[in-house]
Design a protein around this motif. Structure first.
Motif, PDB file in Angstrom:
ATOM      1  N   TYR A  14       3.306   2.063 -12.170  1.00 21.73           N
ATOM      2  CA  TYR A  14       2.724   1.967 -13.499  1.00 21.73           C
ATOM      3  C   TYR A  14       3.832   2.210 -14.502  1.00 21.73           C
ATOM      4  O   TYR A  14       4.525   3.222 -14.424  1.00 21.73           O
ATOM      5  CB  TYR A  14       1.604   2.999 -13.683  1.00 21.73           C
ATOM      6  N   PHE A  15       4.008   1.269 -15.404  1.00 19.38           N
ATOM      7  CA  PHE A  15       5.086   1.326 -16.390  1.00 19.38           C
ATOM      8  C   PHE A  15       6.444   1.505 -15.712  1.00 19.38           C
ATOM      9  O   PHE A  15       7.327   2.200 -16.216  1.00 19.38           O
ATOM     10  CB  PHE A  15       4.836   2.432 -17.419  1.00 19.38           C
ATOM     11  N   GLY A  16       6.592   0.919 -14.527  1.00 19.07           N
ATOM     12  CA  GLY A  16       7.846   0.979 -13.794  1.00 19.07           C
ATOM     13  C   GLY A  16       8.061   2.250 -12.991  1.00 19.07           C
ATOM     14  O   GLY A  16       9.065   2.392 -12.312  1.00 19.07           O
ATOM     15  N   LEU A  17       7.105   3.180 -13.044  1.00 16.64           N
ATOM     16  CA  LEU A  17       7.251   4.460 -12.345  1.00 16.64           C
ATOM     17  C   LEU A  17       6.337   4.512 -11.121  1.00 16.64           C
ATOM     18  O   LEU A  17       5.168   4.126 -11.197  1.00 16.64           O
ATOM     19  CB  LEU A  17       6.897   5.618 -13.288  1.00 16.64           C
ATOM     20  N   PRO A  18       6.833   5.028  -9.989  1.00 17.10           N
ATOM     21  CA  PRO A  18       6.032   5.090  -8.760  1.00 17.10           C
ATOM     22  C   PRO A  18       5.059   6.274  -8.752  1.00 17.10           C
ATOM     23  O   PRO A  18       5.198   7.212  -7.994  1.00 17.10           O
ATOM     24  CB  PRO A  18       7.087   5.229  -7.667  1.00 17.10           C
ATOM     25  N   ILE A  19       4.042   6.215  -9.621  1.00 21.63           N
ATOM     26  CA  ILE A  19       3.112   7.331  -9.756  1.00 21.63           C
ATOM     27  C   ILE A  19       1.728   6.965  -9.224  1.00 21.63           C
ATOM     28  O   ILE A  19       0.714   7.373  -9.766  1.00 21.63           O
ATOM     29  CB  ILE A  19       3.030   7.800 -11.223  1.00 21.63           C
ATOM     30  N   SER A  20       1.694   6.215  -8.152  1.00 25.73           N
ATOM     31  CA  SER A  20       0.440   5.751  -7.571  1.00 25.73           C
ATOM     32  C   SER A  20       0.283   6.284  -6.152  1.00 25.73           C
ATOM     33  O   SER A  20       1.253   6.678  -5.507  1.00 25.73           O
ATOM     34  CB  SER A  20       0.443   4.223  -7.547  1.00 25.73           C
ATOM     35  N   PHE A  21      -0.941   6.267  -5.668  1.00 22.02           N
ATOM     36  CA  PHE A  21      -1.210   6.649  -4.287  1.00 22.02           C
ATOM     37  C   PHE A  21      -1.355   5.423  -3.392  1.00 22.02           C
ATOM     38  O   PHE A  21      -1.917   5.509  -2.317  1.00 22.02           O
ATOM     39  CB  PHE A  21      -2.460   7.525  -4.218  1.00 22.02           C
ATOM     40  N   THR A  22      -0.845   4.288  -3.851  1.00 23.15           N
ATOM     41  CA  THR A  22      -0.830   3.063  -3.044  1.00 23.15           C
ATOM     42  C   THR A  22       0.598   2.848  -2.570  1.00 23.15           C
ATOM     43  O   THR A  22       1.517   2.746  -3.378  1.00 23.15           O
ATOM     44  CB  THR A  22      -1.303   1.858  -3.866  1.00 23.15           C
ATOM     45  N   LYS A  23       0.761   2.800  -1.243  1.00 25.57           N
ATOM     46  CA  LYS A  23       2.084   2.619  -0.648  1.00 25.57           C
ATOM     47  C   LYS A  23       2.105   1.322   0.154  1.00 25.57           C
ATOM     48  O   LYS A  23       1.134   0.995   0.830  1.00 25.57           O
ATOM     49  CB  LYS A  23       2.422   3.775   0.293  1.00 25.57           C
ATOM     50  N   TYR A  24       3.221   0.620   0.067  1.00 22.96           N
ATOM     51  CA  TYR A  24       3.417  -0.618   0.813  1.00 22.96           C
ATOM     52  C   TYR A  24       4.621  -0.448   1.727  1.00 22.96           C
ATOM     53  O   TYR A  24       5.620   0.147   1.329  1.00 22.96           O
ATOM     54  CB  TYR A  24       3.694  -1.784  -0.135  1.00 22.96           C
ATOM     55  N   SER A  25       4.554  -0.990   2.955  1.00 26.25           N
ATOM     56  CA  SER A  25       5.701  -0.983   3.866  1.00 26.25           C
ATOM     57  C   SER A  25       5.720  -2.264   4.663  1.00 26.25           C
ATOM     58  O   SER A  25       4.691  -2.906   4.870  1.00 26.25           O
ATOM     59  CB  SER A  25       5.711   0.181   4.830  1.00 26.25           C
ATOM     60  N   VAL A  33      -0.447  -1.393   4.159  1.00 31.75           N
ATOM     61  CA  VAL A  33      -0.874  -0.948   2.834  1.00 31.75           C
ATOM     62  C   VAL A  33      -1.686   0.323   3.039  1.00 31.75           C
ATOM     63  O   VAL A  33      -2.657   0.334   3.791  1.00 31.75           O
ATOM     64  CB  VAL A  33      -1.734  -2.019   2.117  1.00 31.75           C
ATOM     65  N   THR A  34      -1.276   1.399   2.372  1.00 28.60           N
ATOM     66  CA  THR A  34      -1.976   2.680   2.430  1.00 28.60           C
ATOM     67  C   THR A  34      -2.449   3.002   1.023  1.00 28.60           C
ATOM     68  O   THR A  34      -1.645   3.028   0.095  1.00 28.60           O
ATOM     69  CB  THR A  34      -1.040   3.791   2.935  1.00 28.60           C
ATOM     70  N   LYS A  35      -3.760   3.243   0.873  1.00 25.93           N
ATOM     71  CA  LYS A  35      -4.328   3.505  -0.456  1.00 25.93           C
ATOM     72  C   LYS A  35      -5.118   4.797  -0.440  1.00 25.93           C
ATOM     73  O   LYS A  35      -5.815   5.095   0.525  1.00 25.93           O
ATOM     74  CB  LYS A  35      -5.298   2.386  -0.852  1.00 25.93           C
ATOM     75  N   GLY A  36      -5.008   5.547  -1.537  1.00 22.96           N
ATOM     76  CA  GLY A  36      -5.875   6.690  -1.750  1.00 22.96           C
ATOM     77  C   GLY A  36      -5.238   8.036  -1.533  1.00 22.96           C
ATOM     78  O   GLY A  36      -4.233   8.166  -0.856  1.00 22.96           O
ATOM     79  N   LEU A  37      -5.881   9.054  -2.114  1.00 21.18           N
ATOM     80  CA  LEU A  37      -5.440  10.435  -1.971  1.00 21.18           C
ATOM     81  C   LEU A  37      -6.477  11.233  -1.179  1.00 21.18           C
ATOM     82  O   LEU A  37      -6.175  11.792  -0.139  1.00 21.18           O
ATOM     83  CB  LEU A  37      -5.233  11.085  -3.349  1.00 21.18           C
ATOM     84  N   ILE A  38      -7.713  11.238  -1.644  1.00 20.27           N
ATOM     85  CA  ILE A  38      -8.762  11.979  -0.960  1.00 20.27           C
ATOM     86  C   ILE A  38      -9.298  11.176   0.222  1.00 20.27           C
ATOM     87  O   ILE A  38      -9.383  11.672   1.329  1.00 20.27           O
ATOM     88  CB  ILE A  38      -9.892  12.348  -1.944  1.00 20.27           C
TER      89      ILE A  38
END
Length: 115
Positions: A14-25, A33-38
């Motif tokens: 978001y706005f160029g910063l990796p501040i999400s709980f969605t990870k791609y590999s 694709v891994t999504k979510g925190l809880i």
């Protein structure tokens, strides 16, 4: 994903910063694709099933140095994998393309087998 060699990984930005709980590999054989925190969901797509790879970069994405790579496969559970707001999207698109071709040659799979 222990024991799997990861060639590339990134987070949704978001706005160029990796501040999400969605990870791609990206590994030799799969896209993860891994999504979510809880409630965390894990998705994977086999690279030999990939039919097409697209890249799009909007004006706002260009401003923040990110883009979206869409991987279209014939996988019934998830026919489209969207890697949204990742860095170097053109490089990732080409990396996916080369890995798809390599795994198809290794497994002797013809692209027409999925049509």
């Amino acid at each position: 994903m222990e024991g799997i060699v990861i060639f590339w990984s990134d987070r949704k930005r978001y706005f160029g910063l990796p501040i999400s709980f969605t990870k791609y590999s990206l590994s030799v054989e799969r896209v993860f694709v891994t999504k979510g925190l809880i409630k965390t969901t894990y998705e994977q797509t086999m690279l030999y099933r990939v039919v097409d790879v697209k890249c799009s970069i909007t004006l706002w994405q260009r401003f923040f140095g990110v883009g979206t790579v869409t991987i279209i496969s014939n996988d019934k559970s998830g026919p489209e994998v969207v890697l949204k707001n990742i860095q170097n999207p053109l490089h990732v698109k080409e990396m996916v393309h080369h890995l798809v071709e390599a795994i198809r040659q290794q497994k002797d799979i013809k692209p027409t087998e999925f049509l």
